[in-house]
Motif scaffolding. Structure first.
Motif, PDB file in Angstrom:
ATOM      1  N   ARG A 127       0.827  -1.201   0.000  1.00 32.98           N
ATOM      2  CA  ARG A 127       0.000   0.000   0.000  1.00 32.98           C
ATOM      3  C   ARG A 127       0.867   1.261   0.000  1.00 32.98           C
ATOM      4  NH1 ARG A 127      -4.561  -1.801   4.527  1.00 32.98           N
ATOM      5  NH2 ARG A 127      -5.641  -3.295   3.175  1.00 32.98           N
ATOM      6  N   GLU A 128       1.986   1.221   0.703  1.00 37.78           N
ATOM      7  CA  GLU A 128       2.871   2.388   0.695  1.00 37.78           C
ATOM      8  C   GLU A 128       3.469   2.618  -0.691  1.00 37.78           C
ATOM      9  OE1 GLU A 128       5.762   1.871   3.699  1.00 37.78           O
ATOM     10  OE2 GLU A 128       4.358   2.139   5.365  1.00 37.78           O
ATOM     11  N   LYS A 129       3.824   1.546  -1.375  1.00 37.74           N
ATOM     12  CA  LYS A 129       4.392   1.700  -2.713  1.00 37.74           C
ATOM     13  C   LYS A 129       3.376   2.266  -3.703  1.00 37.74           C
ATOM     14  CE  LYS A 129       7.779  -2.029  -2.210  1.00 37.74           C
ATOM     15  NZ  LYS A 129       8.210  -3.370  -2.685  1.00 37.74           N
ATOM     16  N   SER A 130       2.115   1.838  -3.555  1.00 37.85           N
ATOM     17  CA  SER A 130       1.077   2.335  -4.469  1.00 37.85           C
ATOM     18  C   SER A 130       0.510   3.679  -4.049  1.00 37.85           C
ATOM     19  CB  SER A 130      -0.064   1.314  -4.564  1.00 37.85           C
ATOM     20  OG  SER A 130      -0.669   1.133  -3.291  1.00 37.85           O
ATOM     21  N   GLY A 131       0.918   4.182  -2.886  1.00 38.10           N
ATOM     22  CA  GLY A 131       0.417   5.470  -2.424  1.00 38.10           C
ATOM     23  C   GLY A 131      -0.938   5.420  -1.772  1.00 38.10           C
ATOM     24  N   THR A 132      -1.378   4.237  -1.358  1.00 41.34           N
ATOM     25  CA  THR A 132      -2.682   4.094  -0.712  1.00 41.34           C
ATOM     26  C   THR A 132      -2.558   4.420   0.769  1.00 41.34           C
ATOM     27  OG1 THR A 132      -3.264   2.352  -2.272  1.00 41.34           O
ATOM     28  CG2 THR A 132      -4.606   2.528  -0.288  1.00 41.34           C
ATOM     29  N   VAL A 133      -3.457   5.216   1.267  1.00 45.03           N
ATOM     30  CA  VAL A 133      -3.447   5.628   2.667  1.00 45.03           C
ATOM     31  C   VAL A 133      -4.726   5.147   3.332  1.00 45.03           C
ATOM     32  CG1 VAL A 133      -1.980   7.624   2.257  1.00 45.03           C
ATOM     33  CG2 VAL A 133      -4.473   7.861   2.074  1.00 45.03           C
ATOM     34  N   ASP A 134      -4.681   5.040   4.655  1.00 43.85           N
ATOM     35  CA  ASP A 134      -5.846   4.618   5.424  1.00 43.85           C
ATOM     36  C   ASP A 134      -6.817   5.775   5.601  1.00 43.85           C
ATOM     37  OD1 ASP A 134      -4.846   2.060   5.696  1.00 43.85           O
ATOM     38  OD2 ASP A 134      -3.757   2.520   7.553  1.00 43.85           O
ATOM     39  N   TRP A 135      -7.993   5.413   6.070  1.00 38.61           N
ATOM     40  CA  TRP A 135      -9.034   6.406   6.320  1.00 38.61           C
ATOM     41  C   TRP A 135      -8.582   7.334   7.435  1.00 38.61           C
ATOM     42  CZ3 TRP A 135     -13.698   8.146   4.624  1.00 38.61           C
ATOM     43  CH2 TRP A 135     -14.508   8.831   5.542  1.00 38.61           C
ATOM     44  N   ASP A 136      -8.622   8.614   7.187  1.00 35.69           N
ATOM     45  CA  ASP A 136      -8.220   9.604   8.174  1.00 35.69           C
ATOM     46  C   ASP A 136      -9.449  10.080   8.932  1.00 35.69           C
ATOM     47  OD1 ASP A 136      -6.854  11.384   9.695  1.00 35.69           O
ATOM     48  OD2 ASP A 136      -6.576  12.883   8.112  1.00 35.69           O
ATOM     49  N   GLY A 137      -9.855   9.292   9.888  1.00 33.03           N
ATOM     50  CA  GLY A 137     -11.042   9.633  10.661  1.00 33.03           C
ATOM     51  C   GLY A 137     -11.305   8.580  11.712  1.00 33.03           C
ATOM     52  N   VAL A 138     -12.488   8.631  12.271  1.00 30.56           N
ATOM     53  CA  VAL A 138     -12.873   7.699  13.331  1.00 30.56           C
ATOM     54  C   VAL A 138     -13.171   6.338  12.727  1.00 30.56           C
ATOM     55  CG1 VAL A 138     -14.542   7.250  15.156  1.00 30.56           C
ATOM     56  CG2 VAL A 138     -13.756   9.579  14.733  1.00 30.56           C
ATOM     57  N   ALA A 139     -12.603   5.306  13.312  1.00 33.34           N
ATOM     58  CA  ALA A 139     -12.885   3.933  12.869  1.00 33.34           C
ATOM     59  C   ALA A 139     -14.019   3.351  13.723  1.00 33.34           C
ATOM     60  CB  ALA A 139     -11.625   3.077  12.943  1.00 33.34           C
ATOM     61  N   GLY A 140     -13.703   2.740  14.826  1.00 30.85           N
ATOM     62  CA  GLY A 140     -14.741   2.265  15.731  1.00 30.85           C
ATOM     63  C   GLY A 140     -14.764   0.764  15.877  1.00 30.85           C
ATOM     64  N   ASP A 141     -15.283   0.296  17.037  1.00 31.58           N
ATOM     65  CA  ASP A 141     -15.388  -1.118  17.366  1.00 31.58           C
ATOM     66  C   ASP A 141     -16.824  -1.431  17.772  1.00 31.58           C
ATOM     67  OD1 ASP A 141     -12.629  -1.291  17.001  1.00 31.58           O
ATOM     68  OD2 ASP A 141     -12.216  -0.866  19.112  1.00 31.58           O
ATOM     69  N   LEU A 142     -17.331  -2.571  17.309  1.00 29.01           N
ATOM     70  CA  LEU A 142     -18.655  -3.080  17.673  1.00 29.01           C
ATOM     71  C   LEU A 142     -18.453  -4.361  18.464  1.00 29.01           C
ATOM     72  CD1 LEU A 142     -20.486  -2.623  14.241  1.00 29.01           C
ATOM     73  CD2 LEU A 142     -20.387  -1.006  16.141  1.00 29.01           C
ATOM     74  N   ILE A 143     -18.863  -4.353  19.716  1.00 31.28           N
ATOM     75  CA  ILE A 143     -18.656  -5.497  20.601  1.00 31.28           C
ATOM     76  C   ILE A 143     -20.013  -6.120  20.890  1.00 31.28           C
ATOM     77  CG2 ILE A 143     -17.807  -6.270  22.823  1.00 31.28           C
ATOM     78  CD1 ILE A 143     -16.569  -2.994  21.408  1.00 31.28           C
ATOM     79  N   VAL A 144     -20.175  -7.373  20.527  1.00 32.82           N
ATOM     80  CA  VAL A 144     -21.466  -8.056  20.604  1.00 32.82           C
ATOM     81  C   VAL A 144     -21.489  -8.917  21.863  1.00 32.82           C
ATOM     82  CG1 VAL A 144     -23.081  -9.584  19.420  1.00 32.82           C
ATOM     83  CG2 VAL A 144     -21.563  -8.110  18.089  1.00 32.82           C
ATOM     84  N   GLY A 145     -22.316  -8.550  22.818  1.00 29.81           N
ATOM     85  CA  GLY A 145     -22.505  -9.365  24.008  1.00 29.81           C
ATOM     86  C   GLY A 145     -21.681  -8.888  25.193  1.00 29.81           C
ATOM     87  N   ARG A 146     -22.166  -9.220  26.381  1.00 27.00           N
ATOM     88  CA  ARG A 146     -21.498  -8.822  27.621  1.00 27.00           C
ATOM     89  C   ARG A 146     -20.176  -9.559  27.804  1.00 27.00           C
ATOM     90  NH1 ARG A 146     -20.641  -5.148  31.791  1.00 27.00           N
ATOM     91  NH2 ARG A 146     -20.045  -6.281  33.666  1.00 27.00           N
TER      92      ARG A 146
END
Length: 476
Positions: free
Chosen positions: A191-210
């Motif tokens: 990805r670095e060689k192709s110039g692809t960058v990650d999303w510059d913002g909030v990602a987030g986690d979804l946790i299912v169950g106690r």
């Protein structure tokens, strides 16, 4: 003669009257029988149309039709409402799918944490994800990564390991060998060689169950507070070969064994020269004396091999060491954000009425889960409210509980009773242990929550006052 004539006339009159009454009776019976036959034939209009005669069902059939019809109607109504609620939350976030994204930018990715509920398998958690979570994510064209756990402790280990890999990429801990580093960073390097960058913002986690939430929080603390490299096991000092051994009673000493061994080297030559062909006894006194020790060592080795091993390495840090640990210098200002997704799950034959009620009211579950997923997709979050920070053995735990420890707490009462039994030596006990929070991690955690404007818009969509069109329909 006159008397006989009078009696005959009277008899004739009586006979005529009886005959007339009999004829009247027959006529009356025939007239009454005619309407009865017509009533048995039913409505003539229905009969001309070829419809059968309508009858009311019997008592037993009425009870059967009432019960089956009511249950079928409840199921159909609940499915209809569940579909409408799912469409409501999907339409609320569908505009995100129409937003443009730069060519060399990765889409926003959420992380979904799934774990098998206590007493059951992972298939139930996957079905819950496909029925309630996935439709909203697909409507918003979101990308996601799933972290699954089949046994207790899997999510804890994977969460901490993901954080340790991030820290290792930033230069913390011991550097990996070149081959391992190449394997781990293959995708990142491409990805670095192709110039692809990650999303510059909030990602987030979804946790299912106690149960998954408790492992997730434990993994966060272990990943950011614990060391990157696994702690080395304590070195056990072994006795040197030249140290004098202590003679134990009942066993042959080293001198006795040496003397017997020297005697046995001479004895076979004498027996071979004197005897001509008797059976040889290969067992020697030395081997007899040494066999109990060898057998005991072999038994110990077999027992150690048969003993079940833990699924994962031991944690890099224990909850009692949080207060004295130093957090990573690369810890972000915002951890998460995250949200605990409801996952009601109850087992047992005696809980059948509760399970039937939940089956007929799944629309409420779809509404609650859809609201949480929509909040995560829209990236609206707020900080957790923390009342107190507790450590093992601290009396402040009784004063108040933080919001993180209260997430999905009501689900623990539905857990299978064997979940609360003491664990074996090789098993983890994250589910039944109290949640321990460190203020340096808890203050950075955020929770997804819908804003008032988004809730009002969702209500307008549900009532039909606001229609959502696809991009192609709006342009046309």
């Amino acid at each position: 003669m006159s008397e006989k004539a009078g009696t005959s006339a009277a008899e004739n009159a009586a006979g005529a009257s009886s005959a007339s009454s009999a004829s009247n009776a027959t006529n009356g019976s025939s007239s009454t029988a005619a309407p009865k036959g017509a009533a048995n034939q039913g409505n003539p209009a229905f009969r001309m149309m070829g419809l059968p005669r309508l009858r009311l069902p019997s008592r037993n059939w009425s009870i059967f039709f009432t019960i089956t019809g009511s249950f079928a109607g409840a199921v159909i109504y609940d499915k209809w409402q569940t579909r409408r609620i799912r469409e409501k939350w999907s339409n609320l976030v569908s505009h995100i799918a129409d937003e443009t994204l730069p060519t060399h930018t990765m889409p926003r990715k959420l992380t979904v944490y799934l774990a098998a509920p206590p007493g059951d398998g992972l298939r139930v958690a996957r079905e819950h994800f496909h029925n309630y979570i996935k439709p909203v994510l697909v409507a918003a064209a979101m990308d996601w990564d799933v972290v699954e756990g089949r046994k207790e402790g899997d999510v804890r280990f994977k969460t901490a390991d993901r954080i340790r890999k991030k820290r290792r990429r930033n230069g913390e801990g011991e550097q990996l060998q070149q081959e391992e580093a190449d394997k781990a960073l293959t995708v990142e390097s491409l990805r670095e060689k192709s110039g692809t960058v990650d999303w510059d913002g909030v990602a987030g986690d979804l946790i299912v169950g106690r149960n998954t939430w408790k492992e997730y929080v434990r993994g966060l603390h272990e990943g950011w507070l614990g060391p990157v490299d696994a702690p080395k096991p304590p070195v056990v000092e072994q006795p040197s070969e030249f140290e004098p051994t202590v003679h134990s009673p009942g066993h042959a000493s080293l001198g006795d064994v040496a003397v017997k061994a020297a005697a046995n080297t001479v004895a076979p030559s004498e027996t071979d020269s004197s005897s001509t062909g008797g059976p040889k006894d290969d067992a020697s006194p030395a081997s007899d004396d040494a066999s109990p020790d060898d057998k005991s060592k072999e038994d110990q080795k077999e027992k150690e091999e048969e003993k079940p091993k833990p699924r994962h390495p031991p944690p890099h840090i224990q909850p009692s060491e949080y207060s004295s640990a130093t957090p990573s210098r690369h810890i972000p200002e915002l951890v998460g954000p995250s949200v605990g997704v409801r996952f009601p799950h109850i087992l047992g034959f005696r809980n059948t009425p509760i399970r039937i009620y939940r089956f007929l009211t799944r629309r409420h579950l779809a509404d609650s889960v859809g609201q949480d997923i929509a909040a995560a997709v829209l990236a609206s979050h707020r900080p957790f409210s923390s009342d107190s920070t507790s450590y093992p053995g601290d009396d402040s735990n009784a004063a108040g509980r933080s919001e993180q420890s209260e997430v999905l707490l009501h689900e623990e009462k539905d857990w299978w009773k064997t979940t609360f039994q003491p664990r074996k030596e090789h098993e983890e006990s994250v589910w039944i242990e109290d949640m321990v929070l460190d203020e340096r991690i808890a203050n950075r955690m955020r929770v997804f929550q819908l804003t008032a404007e988004d809730e009002d818009r969702a209500k307008r969509i549900s009532d039909g006052r606001e229609k959502v069109f696809a991009k192609d329909e709006s342009e046309s």
